[in-house]
Structure formats: C-alpha cells, structure tokens
Design an enzyme around this catalytic site. Structure first.
Site, PDB file in Angstrom:
ATOM      1  N   GLU A   1       0.828  -1.212   0.000  1.00  9.95           N
ATOM      2  CA  GLU A   1       0.000   0.000   0.000  1.00  9.95           C
ATOM      3  C   GLU A   1       0.862   1.262   0.000  1.00  9.95           C
ATOM      4  OE1 GLU A   1      -3.123   0.091  -0.469  1.00  9.95           O
ATOM      5  OE2 GLU A   1      -3.908  -1.864   0.133  1.00  9.95           O
TER       6      GLU A   1
ATOM      7  N   ASP B   1      -4.470  -9.460  -7.804  1.00  8.31           N
ATOM      8  CA  ASP B   1      -4.810  -8.576  -8.923  1.00  8.31           C
ATOM      9  C   ASP B   1      -3.660  -7.856  -9.626  1.00  8.31           C
ATOM     10  OD1 ASP B   1      -4.509  -7.098  -6.582  1.00  8.31           O
ATOM     11  OD2 ASP B   1      -6.527  -6.268  -6.583  1.00  8.31           O
TER      12      ASP B   1
ATOM     13  N   GLU C   1     -19.485  -5.042  -3.654  1.00  3.72           N
ATOM     14  CA  GLU C   1     -18.091  -5.437  -3.447  1.00  3.72           C
ATOM     15  C   GLU C   1     -17.829  -6.881  -3.910  1.00  3.72           C
ATOM     16  OE1 GLU C   1     -15.542  -3.698  -2.685  1.00  3.72           O
ATOM     17  OE2 GLU C   1     -14.111  -4.894  -1.558  1.00  3.72           O
TER      18      GLU C   1
ATOM     19  N   GLU D   1     -12.281   0.406  -9.930  1.00  4.84           N
ATOM     20  CA  GLU D   1     -11.900  -0.545 -10.992  1.00  4.84           C
ATOM     21  C   GLU D   1     -12.852  -0.571 -12.185  1.00  4.84           C
ATOM     22  OE1 GLU D   1     -12.161  -1.375  -7.746  1.00  4.84           O
ATOM     23  OE2 GLU D   1     -10.024  -1.372  -7.231  1.00  4.84           O
TER      24      GLU D   1
END
Ligand code: NAG
Ligand code: NAG
EC number: 3.2.1.-
Length: 622
Positions: A202, A341, A458, A520
């Site tokens: 992150e 991802d 989600e 996204e």
C-alpha cells in the site's frame, strides 16, 4: 558488523540539514521564479485553455517550491543486511515501438463537446468538495472522515490522501492547491511513523506511486527527494528475507537497527504483496538512474519467470507463496481479485514502462492471460441471452487433485481485468484479448445497472453458463445456484426470498453488499473507451458517476455505501479512502476530458491510477 552502505549514485543531492548561505545568483534565480510564478498564478479555468496547456502548465518552470526536508532520519543511511553482490541493470537499448493503444478520435461536434464538458465539470466539482474538506479538517493526515468531518490515520500517518491526490490536483487543474500540497509534502517526516509496521504494498502504490507520478508531471524536485527517502525505506523490505523477497509488513524502527535484519520470521506472502512493486521501483530507478531499485524488483520477476510453469495451474500463481523456499507448487487457490490482482496487471504495464526491453514481462503476461481466459472467465446465465453473449465475468478457481473448479464469484476489485485485457491486447496485437476486455468491461457495466442503487456490490455470485457460445435462460439452474449460495431452509418459498433480497435474476448471492468508493469499473470503462472510441462508454460512465454520487454524497465529501441493494440510499459510512480522489474521480475526469489528456500511448497507470511516463512515443502503425 554493520555492512557498508552503498549510497545511491547519481541521485540529485538532497538537503536534510537547513540550506547554507545563498549566493546572489541563487537569489536572482529565486526572484525570476517568483516572477514567473506570479505571472502564472492566476487561477486557470481548465475549460478556457487548450488541454495540452492545462496539463503542462508548469513544465517550463520546474521546482517552484523551495524546500528543505527536515527529516528525523535519513533512510539512505539505513542498514541492509542481506547484501546483494551484483545489481541487475536497467535494460538498455532503443525502446520497442508498440502499436498505438489509443483509438484515432475524430473531432467532436459542438453538441458532443458541450455535453462532455458539462460532465467533466460535474466530476471536478465533486473532487473540489472533498478536497476542500480535506484541507480544512484533515490536512496532511491520512484520510478525511466524510460524515463527521474528522480525520483518520490509516497508512503510516504521513498524509496518504495528500500524496495520493497530488497528480489528480495537477490533472484536474487545481494549480494553487497543487503547490500548497507540494509545500506540505516537503514537511512529511518519513523518519517516523504513527504505526509500528507498514504495508509495503500500500505504501508503494499510494505514496511512492503518488510522488513519482506528480514528479513526472511537474518536475518539482521535492517530490523526487521524498520519493527517494520513501523508496530507501521501502527498499528495506527486500532485506526481510535472506533471498531478498520482500515481506509485506515492514517494521519501521527495526529497519533502522544495524544489529539485526528488519524481520526474522518468515511467513507466506500474498502474490500481489511482493510481485506488484515492479512499476514504482522501476520508475524510481529510471528517474534516478540508481540500479539497485530496479534490481530489487527484477529479482522478484526472475523468480516469477522461473516459477510460472511449476504451479498447480501452470501460467497462474497461487494466492500465497512461501517467500523462503520460493515454492509455488502447493497453493491451490487462484484469483484475479484481492491479493493477486495487480501482479498480473503489471506484466503488460511493465513491458510498456520498459519500452519492451525486458522480454520476461511479455512472456509472463501471455502465459497468464491465456490461463485466465481458459479457467477464470465465464459468461453469465441471465434471462436476456443476447445481452449475456456480450458479457464476461472473472471468477476464482481452486484445484483439488486434477480437478479445477470455478467459483463464479466476482469482486469489484476484479473489474480492472477488462482494462488489463484491452491494454495487453493492444500492446501485443491480440484482438481476441481486446474483445475479452470489452466483454469483461460490459460485465461490470451490467452489474452496476442491475442493482437498485445503480452500483455494483463489493462481492457477488452470478451463475455461470456451461459455455460462452449458447446459453439459453434456465430458471431451474438459477434457482439451484441461489439455493446453493444464499438460500437457507429456514427461508420462505424461493420467490419470496429473491423478492425480499431484490436479487436480480441470474445473480445467486450478494456476499458483500458494500461499495467502498472503488475505481476498478470506471478504470476499465476509461481504458476501453480510449482503445475503441465507442461513445456508449461515455453514457455508461455518466450513469455510474451519477449513481455513485447519489449514494455516497455527505456534507464533507463522499462515504462508503453499506448496502447497494437499497434504494433510496441510506446515510453513507464515515470512511473515504485516499483512492476516491486518487483514482475513482481521476478516471471519471479523464473519460470526460479530450482523449489525448494522459494518452495511453505516452503514459501508463500504476495500480493506484498514478500515470508514469512511458519511455518514448510509440510509432503509430497503419
Ligand atoms: C511450460 O509447460 C508447458 C506444458 O508443460 C510447455 O509446453 C511449455 O513449453 C513450458 N514453458 C516453459 C517456459 O517452460
Ligand atoms: C436447466 O438446469 C437444470 C439444472 O442445472 C438442468 O437439470 C436442466 O437440464 C436444464 N435445462 C435445460 C433446458 O438445459
């Protein structure tokens, strides 16, 4: 014994201590810069200037912000225990000319332009609302709490939203705010943190990516100086295992300890945590010409290259990898969603960032893309089978013995795959992949439109067709799916159950009904729009935007939605992650901007929507 520390070579020197006496020349330069700044400091209305100017407004007067970093610790001097003997250099040579990614857009009509600019202004106003509150109530802290206007620390306490938003401020044309933010950034002390350990992933994608992108756009030196400090800290993550594989948690104080390496205990690491640091460390190496940053991630890539064929689904990587043994043959769970991802996303993007000069990324991409296509992509079973033929979703798979089972579960996080296939398809001239990208993007558009709030949840399940060719609606199969995933015996009859749940036909389970302000879906819509030029994408984007604003708007900004199946929406949650301003609103803004603003032929986005400069303009083919 304290190992010798190798300081970065050819790195612009940075003042940690206050600057020494300034000479006259310096004063003259400062005065000129001030003069220029004065001339340029009239507020810019992005609609009154050509977008090319709007984007490049400061490039000719770089380093407007005078700065002195007052850090409590210089990370360039931190120890590194698991010494690396030889660095893999950045690949050299003439960058490959990739085919054009962007569609050749025809000039727009004045009606089209008026509509587009109106939408663009709406996005810009939405950004301005949150930013104003952030300035007022949460300045230099990680997050604004959007319901009560308080502040929250979540990512090291260094001002995640501040750094993550820098390039958005630039791109959206908030010039004064950009320079205020750059000044504030100079005051960040990476020598200490509010939490004992940080997430390497992150911190890399949000902060390091944020600095590098803002530097690429503005050339403000303080951004690079801070990127180097932070990069040096994060580089210590590659010292957490004997083989220099980075573990995701970095204990900041331990990393300064000359007597022991930052982490002794070895744990399994998630694929995305260690394999998607490549773009940020590569861009840092390209800008500074310091090979050790590139070397660190090149080692991880070399490992992936060796390991790709040794997993239980050769081509794909399992969620979790043993960092010590580098054994990938045991994991039986595979996903393109959370924990995996961006590692896949970075394969084609790294190829673009390196100008195609490192072949392993193309190889990694091609081998993984064909396996994603084969095992994970599925056509949904929905009543309108013609519409169904235009859609694809991407589920998870698990391996048991020789059997590979698809779990038809889709995450909002996974919606980036449409853009990934589109981009990879264009870069490597694979029209099948571009077509998959379009269908995956349609899948997310469809999921948004299917929910009462107009927003995709989600995590949800939607029944999978047997094959992608023919798939007539089958009520029994849907009911079976619902019973399997979400219906329990205590419920009344099936029809009452789905009516109460507002479960659209085809959907079998909404496991997580929240919307967390994620980017996204619009990311893929933007990329496919830039690739194909299809105007429908603009209307889809607008529908998404208006639904999202309606459900998330608070008096201070925008908050997470607790239940997208509810309409009218309830009060949003008191949480606004930095990606709302860094990613979601940037992608919305860009789709309603002239299409050569941040052209995909000149820029490549990291997984936090930070554009990095590609090495050379591609030669447009045909
Ligand atoms: C990976 O394995 C497949 C099938 O076993 C084989 O065809 C392919 O050549 C291998 N690729 C590499 C790079 O070893
Ligand atoms: C519909 O689905 C059920 C359950 O999966 C299956 O038994 C049946 O054969 C299907 N009907 C058709 C017409 O395919």
């Amino acid at each position: 014994m304290r190992p010798r520390i190798k300081l970065p070579r050819n790195v612009p020197t940075q003042s940690i201590a206050p600057r020494r006496k300034r000479n006259l020349t310096y004063a003259f330069i400062a005065a000129s810069i001030f003069g220029l700044y004065y001339l340029w400091s009239r507020p810019i209305d992005p609609y009154s200037v050509p977008f090319s100017q709007h984007l490049g407004w400061m490039n000719d007067r770089a380093n407007a912000v005078k700065h002195t970093i007052e850090a409590s610790y210089d990370w360039r001097k931190a120890p590194f225990h698991n010494t690396i003997k030889e660095y893999t250099p950045l690949p050299t040579g003439v960058p490959k000319s990739f085919p054009a990614i962007q569609h050749k857009f025809a000039p727009e009509s004045s009606t089209q332009k008026t509509k587009r600019e109106r939408r663009r202004m709406a996005v810009r106003n939405e950004f301005a609302r949150s930013w104003k509150s952030y300035k007022q109530y949460a300045w230099a802290q990680d997050e604004l709490a959007p319901v009560d206007g308080s502040a929250a620390e979540s990512f090291g306490g260094w001002g995640a939203t501040l750094v993550d938003s820098l390039d958005s401020l630039w791109i959206l044309g908030f010039k004064d705010d950009f320079y205020k933010a750059v000044k504030a950034v100079a005051a960040i002390d990476f020598g200490k943190t509010s939490s004992s350990s940080i997430s390497v992933f992150e911190t890399t994608i949000r902060y390091l990516g944020g600095f590098l992108s803002a530097y690429d756009l503005s050339h403000e030196k303080v951004l690079l100086d801070q990127a180097i400090q932070l990069g040096e800290m994060l580089y210590r993550a590659f010292d957490t295992t004997p083989n220099n594989m980075p573990l995701d948690r970095l204990f900041v104080e331990t990393a300064k300890d000359a007597n022991s390496p930052p982490s002794a205990s070895l744990v399994n690491i998630c694929f995305a945590c260690f394999a998607s640091l490549t773009m940020e460390f590569t861009r840092l190496a390209q800008i500074t010409q310091e090979p050790k940053y590139y070397d660190a991630v090149a080692r991880v890539t070399a490992f992936l290259d060796r390991a790709q064929n040794t997993t239980r689904i050769p081509g794909l990587f399992p969620i979790s990898v043993d960092a010590n043994s580098e054994d990938v043959s045991l994991g039986s769970q595979f996903t393109i969603g959370a924990l995996e991802d961006s590692s896949y996303e970075y394969f084609p993007k790294m190829s673009a960032l390196l100008g195609g000069l490192e072949p392993s990324y193309e190889k990694l991409w091609k081998a993984s893309a064909s396996m994603i296509d084969k095992h994970m992509l599925y056509r949904p079973l929905i009543p309108d089978s013609k519409r169904g033929s235009e859609l694809l979703f991407c589920g998870d798979v698990s391996v048991n013995g020789d059997e590979i089972t698809l779990q038809p579960e889709m995450q909002h996080l996974t919606c980036f795959v449409g853009g990934m296939f589109g981009l990879g398809g264009r870069l490597f001239s694979n029209e099948h992949h571009v077509d998959l990208g379009a269908k995956l993007t349609e899948g997310c558009i469809f999921a948004y439109k299917s929910m009462p709030s107009g927003i995709m949840p989600e995590i949800f399940n939607i029944a999978a067709c047997e094959d992608r060719i023919t798939c007539p609606w089958n009520e029994t199969a849907w009911e079976e799916g619902v019973r399997r995933y979400s219906y329990t015996r205590t419920h009344k009859d099936f029809q009452t159950f789905v009516a109460e749940e507002k479960l659209p036909r085809g959907f079998t389970y909404i496991r997580d009904k929240r919307y967390l302000l994620r980017p996204e879906a619009i990311e893929s819509v933007l990329i496919m729009y830039r690739i194909t030029g299809y105007e429908e994408y603009l209307d889809h984007a607008w529908d998404m935007f208006t639904s999202i604003v309606e459900a998330t708007k608070t008096s201070f900004g925008n908050g997470q939605v607790y239940n997208v199946m509810e309409y009218p929406p309830a009060t949003p949650e008191n949480k606004m992650e930095s990606f709302w301003l860094a990613e979601t609103l940037k992608y919305f803004y860009l789709i309603f901007s002239p299409p050569d603003m941040i052209s995909l032929d000149e820029w490549v986005f990291n997984t936090e929507a930070h554009p990095f400069r590609r090495p050379a303009l591609v030669k447009i083919k045909g």
